[in-house]
Design a protein around this motif. Structure first.
Motif, PDB file in Angstrom:
ATOM      1  N   VAL A 182      14.623  -1.253   5.763  1.00  0.00           N
ATOM      2  CA  VAL A 182      15.189  -0.565   4.644  1.00  0.00           C
ATOM      3  C   VAL A 182      14.017  -0.147   3.718  1.00  0.00           C
ATOM      4  O   VAL A 182      13.898   0.947   3.100  1.00  0.00           O
ATOM      5  CB  VAL A 182      16.395  -1.194   4.195  1.00  0.00           C
ATOM      6  N   GLY A 183      13.430  -1.066   3.228  1.00  0.00           N
ATOM      7  CA  GLY A 183      12.469  -0.800   2.413  1.00  0.00           C
ATOM      8  C   GLY A 183      11.191   0.259   2.807  1.00  0.00           C
ATOM      9  O   GLY A 183      10.843   1.010   2.016  1.00  0.00           O
ATOM     10  N   PHE A 184      10.964  -0.042   3.901  1.00  0.00           N
ATOM     11  CA  PHE A 184       9.987   0.897   4.693  1.00  0.00           C
ATOM     12  C   PHE A 184      10.333   2.275   4.829  1.00  0.00           C
ATOM     13  O   PHE A 184       9.752   3.355   4.662  1.00  0.00           O
ATOM     14  CB  PHE A 184       9.561   0.340   6.158  1.00  0.00           C
ATOM     15  N   VAL A 185      11.794   2.530   5.414  1.00  0.00           N
ATOM     16  CA  VAL A 185      12.325   3.700   5.449  1.00  0.00           C
ATOM     17  C   VAL A 185      12.366   4.529   4.283  1.00  0.00           C
ATOM     18  O   VAL A 185      12.204   5.826   3.970  1.00  0.00           O
ATOM     19  CB  VAL A 185      13.661   3.734   6.063  1.00  0.00           C
ATOM     20  N   ILE A 186      12.834   3.861   3.188  1.00  0.00           N
ATOM     21  CA  ILE A 186      12.995   4.376   1.771  1.00  0.00           C
ATOM     22  C   ILE A 186      11.691   4.639   1.282  1.00  0.00           C
ATOM     23  O   ILE A 186      11.639   6.025   0.788  1.00  0.00           O
ATOM     24  CB  ILE A 186      13.997   3.440   0.735  1.00  0.00           C
ATOM     25  N   ALA A 187      10.776   3.917   1.352  1.00  0.00           N
ATOM     26  CA  ALA A 187       9.554   4.370   0.514  1.00  0.00           C
ATOM     27  C   ALA A 187       8.845   5.681   1.279  1.00  0.00           C
ATOM     28  O   ALA A 187       8.336   6.328   0.655  1.00  0.00           O
ATOM     29  CB  ALA A 187       8.699   3.114   0.632  1.00  0.00           C
ATOM     30  N   LEU A 188       8.837   5.422   2.778  1.00  0.00           N
ATOM     31  CA  LEU A 188       8.514   6.483   3.473  1.00  0.00           C
ATOM     32  C   LEU A 188       8.980   7.846   3.319  1.00  0.00           C
ATOM     33  O   LEU A 188       8.318   8.831   3.033  1.00  0.00           O
ATOM     34  CB  LEU A 188       8.279   5.961   4.780  1.00  0.00           C
ATOM     35  N   SER A 189      10.371   7.836   3.164  1.00  0.00           N
ATOM     36  CA  SER A 189      10.880   9.235   2.843  1.00  0.00           C
ATOM     37  C   SER A 189      10.507   9.523   1.532  1.00  0.00           C
ATOM     38  O   SER A 189      10.418  10.796   1.231  1.00  0.00           O
ATOM     39  CB  SER A 189      12.533   8.717   3.019  1.00  0.00           C
ATOM     40  N   TRP A 190      10.641   8.704   0.412  1.00  0.00           N
ATOM     41  CA  TRP A 190      10.342   9.029  -0.988  1.00  0.00           C
ATOM     42  C   TRP A 190       8.870   9.623  -1.068  1.00  0.00           C
ATOM     43  O   TRP A 190       8.509  10.707  -1.830  1.00  0.00           O
ATOM     44  CB  TRP A 190      10.675   7.885  -1.773  1.00  0.00           C
ATOM     45  N   ALA A 191       8.160   9.004  -0.099  1.00  0.00           N
ATOM     46  CA  ALA A 191       6.642   9.482  -0.418  1.00  0.00           C
ATOM     47  C   ALA A 191       6.443  10.875   0.310  1.00  0.00           C
ATOM     48  O   ALA A 191       5.800  11.611  -0.305  1.00  0.00           O
ATOM     49  CB  ALA A 191       5.906   8.354   0.452  1.00  0.00           C
ATOM     50  N   TRP A 246       0.710  -1.078  -0.106  1.00  0.00           N
ATOM     51  CA  TRP A 246      -0.079   0.144   0.037  1.00  0.00           C
ATOM     52  C   TRP A 246       0.693   1.261  -0.210  1.00  0.00           C
ATOM     53  O   TRP A 246       0.597   2.210  -0.735  1.00  0.00           O
ATOM     54  CB  TRP A 246      -1.001   0.036   1.323  1.00  0.00           C
ATOM     55  N   LEU A 247       1.796   1.308   0.820  1.00  0.00           N
ATOM     56  CA  LEU A 247       2.998   2.189   0.709  1.00  0.00           C
ATOM     57  C   LEU A 247       3.570   2.680  -0.427  1.00  0.00           C
ATOM     58  O   LEU A 247       3.911   3.680  -0.987  1.00  0.00           O
ATOM     59  CB  LEU A 247       3.934   2.284   1.720  1.00  0.00           C
ATOM     60  N   ASN A 248       3.918   1.479  -1.166  1.00  0.00           N
ATOM     61  CA  ASN A 248       4.614   1.606  -2.528  1.00  0.00           C
ATOM     62  C   ASN A 248       3.367   2.176  -3.413  1.00  0.00           C
ATOM     63  O   ASN A 248       3.858   2.935  -4.407  1.00  0.00           O
ATOM     64  CB  ASN A 248       4.685   0.244  -2.978  1.00  0.00           C
ATOM     65  N   SER A 249       2.139   2.086  -3.352  1.00  0.00           N
ATOM     66  CA  SER A 249       0.999   2.366  -4.290  1.00  0.00           C
ATOM     67  C   SER A 249       0.848   3.920  -3.883  1.00  0.00           C
ATOM     68  O   SER A 249       0.591   4.846  -4.829  1.00  0.00           O
ATOM     69  CB  SER A 249      -0.170   1.646  -4.078  1.00  0.00           C
ATOM     70  N   MET A 250       1.079   4.324  -2.795  1.00  0.00           N
ATOM     71  CA  MET A 250       0.670   5.892  -2.105  1.00  0.00           C
ATOM     72  C   MET A 250       1.953   6.460  -2.744  1.00  0.00           C
ATOM     73  O   MET A 250       1.549   7.772  -3.177  1.00  0.00           O
ATOM     74  CB  MET A 250       0.779   5.865  -0.641  1.00  0.00           C
ATOM     75  N   LEU A 251       3.133   6.166  -2.747  1.00  0.00           N
ATOM     76  CA  LEU A 251       4.201   6.842  -3.540  1.00  0.00           C
ATOM     77  C   LEU A 251       4.134   7.142  -4.707  1.00  0.00           C
ATOM     78  O   LEU A 251       4.462   8.078  -5.401  1.00  0.00           O
ATOM     79  CB  LEU A 251       5.592   6.074  -3.167  1.00  0.00           C
ATOM     80  N   ALA A 252       3.514   5.804  -5.766  1.00  0.00           N
ATOM     81  CA  ALA A 252       3.342   5.993  -6.872  1.00  0.00           C
ATOM     82  C   ALA A 252       2.315   7.010  -7.260  1.00  0.00           C
ATOM     83  O   ALA A 252       2.165   7.703  -8.235  1.00  0.00           O
ATOM     84  CB  ALA A 252       2.887   4.738  -7.514  1.00  0.00           C
ATOM     85  N   SER A 253       1.259   7.420  -6.295  1.00  0.00           N
ATOM     86  CA  SER A 253       0.006   8.085  -6.649  1.00  0.00           C
ATOM     87  C   SER A 253       0.827   9.344  -6.625  1.00  0.00           C
ATOM     88  O   SER A 253       0.239  10.458  -7.272  1.00  0.00           O
ATOM     89  CB  SER A 253      -0.859   7.902  -5.821  1.00  0.00           C
TER      90      SER A 253
END
Length: 409
Positions: A386-395, A301-308
């Motif tokens: 690491v995946g969560f931190v990077i995705a959240l930071s980018w989002a 879901w976080l991956n999708s929000m980042l893409a949005s």
């Protein structure tokens, strides 16, 4: 009254409700949007990575047994193993030349040739091998080894088909050899000919691999990433062309209000997408989930929000729906190929590998999803956090960038 950073609760709520009502007015379009990722992943699971069935095989054998110590014709044992397998549709050829021509003409991916003294040569080969190991003779000659070998020809243009076929042929060959060794030497393959390297078990996953198990984690994030960019970019481009932005701003809302309201709308829609996709992938198709289902859903879901958020930025840089579609497809497809979902990062060029790690966000989210789904790792393990931190930071960075872009306009 506004909150910190200019948020206005009433306006944000109104815009969010307006966006939901607009979506609900066209229930057919809404359902299509919700099921697009599921349709894409279902197609991959159904059409890719299945075990081969009824692959055409042409074989030629002139093997005849003259050694009285042999109880049976072992080339027939091998061929019977092929003909009774649902993986192959075996048919006899009149000559080795016909076997080759069938492959050249595209009628078959596999061809099997067995010499006229295969069974006798097989017995002689292992008899000499045993005596030579005991210091009582010479090892088998190259010609004897060649005569006691089943020769397999393949059309190597379909790698996955050939790989599965070779695994099946190897299993049939080992079964035949085990039967021969038990009958002739009262021994087994493992006792006489086991290789020095032995793969005992898989630490994660299974040696009975299925491509669909891989799809269940990494590819899911790549598909949702592509879909979320396209969906958001298209929606915002249409609203800009219809003048909805201007009307919302005239009502007293700010860019921050609008972006946050749409983000709340996207959060709900994308969450429903993820839930539907997970039900189909894990419940309907039975793809294995080794780790926490909640943690897996959260990273997807976080991956999708980042893409949005990337879709928000993209919508302000293109003029129409065609431009939004083209650019979002380009970003999504490049990300899907570079993130390691389609092909491992270790198999990529070193330059592309660094580009994937620095600029392609799904590299980290798909890696975290794969670590959770296939390996059962948790939030305390490096690939996951690491995946969560990077995705959240980018989002966070992407949504602030989107606000800045719209304000600049």
């Amino acid at each position: 009254p506004r909150f910190l950073w200019g948020f206005h609760f009433a306006i944000i709520t109104a815009i969010t409700l307006k966006t939901f009502l607009k979506s609900l007015r066209s229930i057919t379009s809404l359902l299509f949007v919700l099921f697009i990722p599921s349709i894409a992943v279902m197609s991959l699971i159904v059409f890719l990575g299945r075990d081969i069935r009824d692959a055409k095989v042409y074989y030629h054998s002139t093997d005849s047994v003259t050694n009285r110590q042999l109880g049976k014709n072992y080339s027939k044992v091998f061929i019977e193993g092929i003909t009774t397998s649902n993986r192959f549709d075996a048919e006899r050829a009149s000559s080795p030349a016909e076997v080759r021509k069938k492959i050249e003409d595209g009628d078959s991916y596999f061809g099997v040739n067995i010499g006229h003294n295969f069974s006798d040569a097989l017995y002689t080969r292992y008899y000499q091998q045993c005596k030579a190991m005991a210091g009582q003779g010479d090892f088998p000659s190259k010609q004897l080894v060649n005569d006691s070998t089943i020769h397999l020809a393949v059309d190597g243009t379909d790698v996955q088909l050939v790989l599965q076929g070779l695994i099946a042929f190897n299993d049939k060959g080992k079964n035949m050899l085990n039967q021969f060794l038990r009958d002739s030497f009262n021994a087994t393959f493992d006792q006489l000919a086991r290789p020095p390297v032995l793969l005992k078990r898989a630490v994660f996953g299974s040696l009975d691999w299925q491509f669909s198990d891989f799809i269940g984690s990494a590819v899911m994030t790549a598909v949702l990433f592509l879909n979320s960019i396209s969906l958001t970019a298209m929606t915002f481009v249409v609203e800009r062309k219809e003048g909805l932005f201007e009307r919302v701003y005239a009502a007293g809302s700010s860019v921050t209000d609008y972006v946050l309201a749409y983000s709340l709308h996207s959060a709900v829609i994308l969450l429903v997408q993820v839930i539907i996709l997970m039900i189909i992938v894990f419940a309907v198709f039975g793809i294995e989930m080794e780790g926490s289902i909640f943690l897996f859903a959260l990273i997807v879901w976080l991956n999708s929000m980042l893409a949005s958020g990337i879709g928000l930025i993209l919508s302000g840089q293109v003029a129409d729906e065609m431009g939004a579609t083209n650019v979002s497809q380009l970003i999504g497809m490049v990300s899907a190929f570079l993130c390691g979902a389609m092909w491992p990062l270790n198999g990529q060029n070193i330059v592309l590998r660094w580009i994937s790690k620095i600029f392609v966000i799904p590299t980290w989210t798909s890696g975290a999803a794969s670590a959770i789904g296939s390996r059962g790792l948790g939030l305390g393990d490096e690939p996951v956090y690491v995946g969560f931190v990077i995705a959240l930071s980018w989002a966070i960075a992407v949504y602030f960038a989107a606000i800045a872009f719209f304000r600049a306009e």
